[in-house]
Design an enzyme around this catalytic site. Structure first.
Site, PDB file in Angstrom:
ATOM      1  N   GLY A  96      -0.286  -3.795   3.889  1.00 54.30           N
ATOM      2  CA  GLY A  96      -0.955  -2.504   3.863  1.00 54.30           C
ATOM      3  C   GLY A  96      -0.268  -1.533   4.783  1.00 54.30           C
ATOM      4  O   GLY A  96       0.760  -0.946   4.459  1.00 54.30           O
ATOM      5  N   SER A  97      -0.813  -1.425   5.988  1.00 56.08           N
ATOM      6  CA  SER A  97      -0.298  -0.452   6.950  1.00 56.08           C
ATOM      7  C   SER A  97       1.060  -0.856   7.506  1.00 56.08           C
ATOM      8  O   SER A  97       1.792  -0.014   8.022  1.00 56.08           O
ATOM      9  CB  SER A  97      -1.308  -0.316   8.090  1.00 56.08           C
ATOM     10  OG  SER A  97      -2.616  -0.322   7.582  1.00 56.08           O
TER      11      SER A  97
ATOM     12  N   ARG B 168      -6.242 -20.695   6.742  1.00 58.06           N
ATOM     13  CA  ARG B 168      -6.414 -22.086   7.191  1.00 58.06           C
ATOM     14  C   ARG B 168      -7.780 -22.621   6.791  1.00 58.06           C
ATOM     15  O   ARG B 168      -7.897 -23.765   6.335  1.00 58.06           O
ATOM     16  CB  ARG B 168      -6.270 -22.171   8.715  1.00 58.06           C
ATOM     17  CG  ARG B 168      -4.839 -22.230   9.191  1.00 58.06           C
ATOM     18  CD  ARG B 168      -4.808 -22.720  10.635  1.00 58.06           C
ATOM     19  NE  ARG B 168      -3.480 -22.678  11.192  1.00 58.06           N
ATOM     20  CZ  ARG B 168      -2.605 -23.688  11.106  1.00 58.06           C
ATOM     21  NH1 ARG B 168      -2.921 -24.813  10.500  1.00 58.06           N
ATOM     22  NH2 ARG B 168      -1.411 -23.581  11.648  1.00 58.06           N
TER      23      ARG B 168
ATOM     24  N   LYS C   1      -8.197   0.591  -5.090  1.00 58.27           N
ATOM     25  CA  LYS C   1      -9.389  -0.001  -4.466  1.00 58.27           C
ATOM     26  C   LYS C   1     -10.666   0.719  -4.868  1.00 58.27           C
ATOM     27  O   LYS C   1     -10.680   1.948  -5.025  1.00 58.27           O
ATOM     28  CB  LYS C   1      -9.269   0.086  -2.941  1.00 58.27           C
ATOM     29  CG  LYS C   1      -8.185  -0.802  -2.333  1.00 58.27           C
ATOM     30  CD  LYS C   1      -8.230  -0.684  -0.819  1.00 58.27           C
ATOM     31  CE  LYS C   1      -7.009  -1.292  -0.160  1.00 58.27           C
ATOM     32  NZ  LYS C   1      -6.942  -2.750  -0.297  1.00 58.27           N
TER      33      LYS C   1
ATOM     34  N   ASP D  22       0.845  -1.199   0.000  1.00 61.02           N
ATOM     35  CA  ASP D  22       0.000   0.000   0.000  1.00 61.02           C
ATOM     36  C   ASP D  22       0.877   1.245   0.000  1.00 61.02           C
ATOM     37  O   ASP D  22       1.799   1.339   0.824  1.00 61.02           O
ATOM     38  CB  ASP D  22      -0.858   0.050   1.276  1.00 61.02           C
ATOM     39  CG  ASP D  22      -2.082  -0.843   1.180  1.00 61.02           C
ATOM     40  OD1 ASP D  22      -2.221  -1.561   0.180  1.00 61.02           O
ATOM     41  OD2 ASP D  22      -2.900  -0.803   2.116  1.00 61.02           O
TER      42      ASP D  22
ATOM     43  N   GLY E  77      -3.119  -7.483   8.115  1.00 60.81           N
ATOM     44  CA  GLY E  77      -2.443  -7.690   9.390  1.00 60.81           C
ATOM     45  C   GLY E  77      -0.995  -8.128   9.295  1.00 60.81           C
ATOM     46  O   GLY E  77      -0.361  -8.377  10.319  1.00 60.81           O
TER      47      GLY E  77
ATOM     48  N   GLY F 202      -5.461  -2.993   8.642  1.00 62.53           N
ATOM     49  CA  GLY F 202      -5.132  -1.845   9.472  1.00 62.53           C
ATOM     50  C   GLY F 202      -4.971  -2.155  10.936  1.00 62.53           C
ATOM     51  O   GLY F 202      -5.001  -1.255  11.776  1.00 62.53           O
TER      52      GLY F 202
END
Lengths: 188, 290
Positions: free
Chosen positions: B233-234, B163, B79, B22, B212, B151
């Site tokens: 991302g973050s 999983r 996005k 990102d 995450g 995030g």
């Protein structure tokens, strides 16, 4: 044994093609993978050339592979692999293996909307289905380079001694003949 | 002659083994490319900031996305809100390489996803389980990612989703052929896709981990659980040393099976993003769009 560079991109597709042709292969991920091994050929797959080139240098694989290529081990580069083998990239300051007398243009057909399929003549093979994904093409080729295929006047496959390159991805089609052509270079 | 859907699946194949990052500015995009990102996701605010800011979050300004397209040579993704096909038409008009129909933004439609078969550009969609993944594929998605919980810097949900998808694939693969019709009914997906999963023991498109991922170890964990690549991302630009962390995560994805290399990569990365545990958040983005 054919070593397939497995740092990033479409390497499994090449391994599957080799399997279908009955050729043994192994993944090249680190220096030890090519150390003291009898290697009949090397495949540099598609992916992002900036990523693969950077990883080659940082993981310490670059020098060993360059030596193999310069010493004449047959090598087949598709798409990003072609870019890695070129002596000059028109729209990028990087040069990687600096092995083939070609000048290439990256993302020559534009962004993903410019990606396409076609069928074109490949020397000594005939009509071959070709898949181009954000592909490059060859803008200039030296006298010692043999042109194997063109699409709309642009060179998209070529050969120079031990080096074979295609701007398209034969590994994304069902046609095994380009890989078969490469294997003939490896086991002649 | 052109088979757009095949070409779009093919682009995802070429991204495998890579990290998609990102970025919010051309400068961050250059840092990401330099660090070895195989693609960037252009957005105005990264998920952690979207979460902190609250309110409705929408597609980014096309001018900002074009700025990023002009600054890097790798593919650029962006996005759109779930169901917002007009935003998707705009991104196609500016020649985006991949559209993420994403639960990170506020959903525009609480029933229907975009009919992605009507577009020439490819789509990636999030999924928590096999049913969601196959529903998105039947709508035309050419790439899947886990939803995770964007995030948060908390990997638990991405692990849970990866999983579960893998377990459900193994379950389908082991069924008798006459049991597949009922599985299609239970998963609420077309029979042909269940048959594909049964015959091939995998999804018909590439599957990345997302949501995450904050450390090289997180990336290695997701790859060992079967992800074919990773979205971050973050995790990068919310950390202490983005360039170094980005490079470390790229190398961790390539060498995910080599703990000695991952150990070296994990040294001296500076502080990771702070992160929020899933019990501490009020908004579960993964529950958007099923």
């Amino acid at each position: 044994m054919i070593g397939v560079l497995a740092l990033q991109g479409g390497f499994i597709e090449h391994i599957d093609m080799l399997k279908r042709l009955g050729a043994d292969s192994f993944e090249i991920r680190k220096e030890q993978d090519i150390h003291n091994k009898k290697i009949d050929g090397i495949i540099l797959p598609g992916g992002e050339s900036t990523v693969i080139g950077k990883l080659l240098k940082e993981i310490g694989l670059f020098d060993g592979l360059k030596k193999l290529i310069d010493d004449g081990t047959p090598v087949f580069g598709t798409c990003a692999g072609l870019i890695l083998l070129a002596k000059k990239i028109e729209n990028d300051d990087n040069v990687w293996f600096n092995a083939m007398d070609i000048c290439v243009k990256r993302n020559a057909y534009g962004r993903q909307l410019g990606s396409f399929n076609t069928i074109a003549d490949f020397e000594n093979i005939g009509k071959v289905p070709m898949t181009f994904i954000r592909a490059p093409y060859i803008t200039k080729a030296g006298d010692n380079v043999r042109v194997l295929a063109k699409y709309k006047d642009k060179i998209i496959a070529a050969e120079q001694n031990n080096i074979l390159v295609t701007a398209f991805h034969p590994e994304l089609t069902d046609d095994l003949r380009v890989h078969e052509y490469f294997l003939k270079k490896c086991f002649k | 002659m052109n088979n757009r859907y095949e070409l779009n699946k093919n682009l995802a194949q070429m991204l495998k083994g890579g990290v998609i990052m990102d970025v919010t500015t051309p400068q961050q995009a250059e840092i990401a490319q330099e660090a070895g990102a195989c693609a960037v996701m252009a957005l105005e605010r990264i998920p952690a900031d979207i979460r902190a800011a609250g309110g409705v979050s929408r597609m980014s300004d096309p001018k900002m996305i074009k700025g990023i397209q002009n600054s890097v040579s790798i593919p650029v993704m962006a996005k759109v809100r779930i169901g917002h096909f007009a935003e998707a038409q705009i991104l196609q008009a500016i020649q985006i390489d991949y559209i993420d129909e994403s639960e990170v933004l506020s959903p525009a439609d609480d029933v229907f996803h975009i009919d992605k078969t009507k577009f020439d550009v490819p789509f990636v969609c999030g999924a928590k389980d096999l049913g969601e993944a196959l529903r998105r594929i039947s709508e035309g998605a050419s790439m899947i990612r886990t939803k995770g919980e964007p995030g948060t810097g908390d990997i638990v949900q991405a692990v849970r989703h990866m999983r579960l998808i893998s377990q459900q694939i193994r379950c389908i693969a082991s069924q008798r052929e006459d049991e597949l019709y009922n599985s299609a009914k239970e998963l609420q997906v077309p029979y042909e896709l269940v048959k594909y999963v049964h015959d091939n023991a995998k999804l018909p498109v590439v599957n990345f981990a997302a949501g995450g991922v904050a450390t090289p170890a997180d990336a290695a964990l997701m790859m060992q659980l079967g992800a074919e690549g990773v979205f971050v991302g973050s995790g990068i630009f919310k950390s202490g040393n983005p360039a170094k962390r980005a490079q470390a995560i790229v190398k961790a994805v390539t060498n995910y099976n080599d703990p000695y290399i991952i150990a070296q990569l994990s040294e001296d990365l500076g502080p990771a993003m702070v992160g929020i545990n899933e019990q501490e958040i009020n908004l579960l983005m993964a529950e958007r769009g099923k």
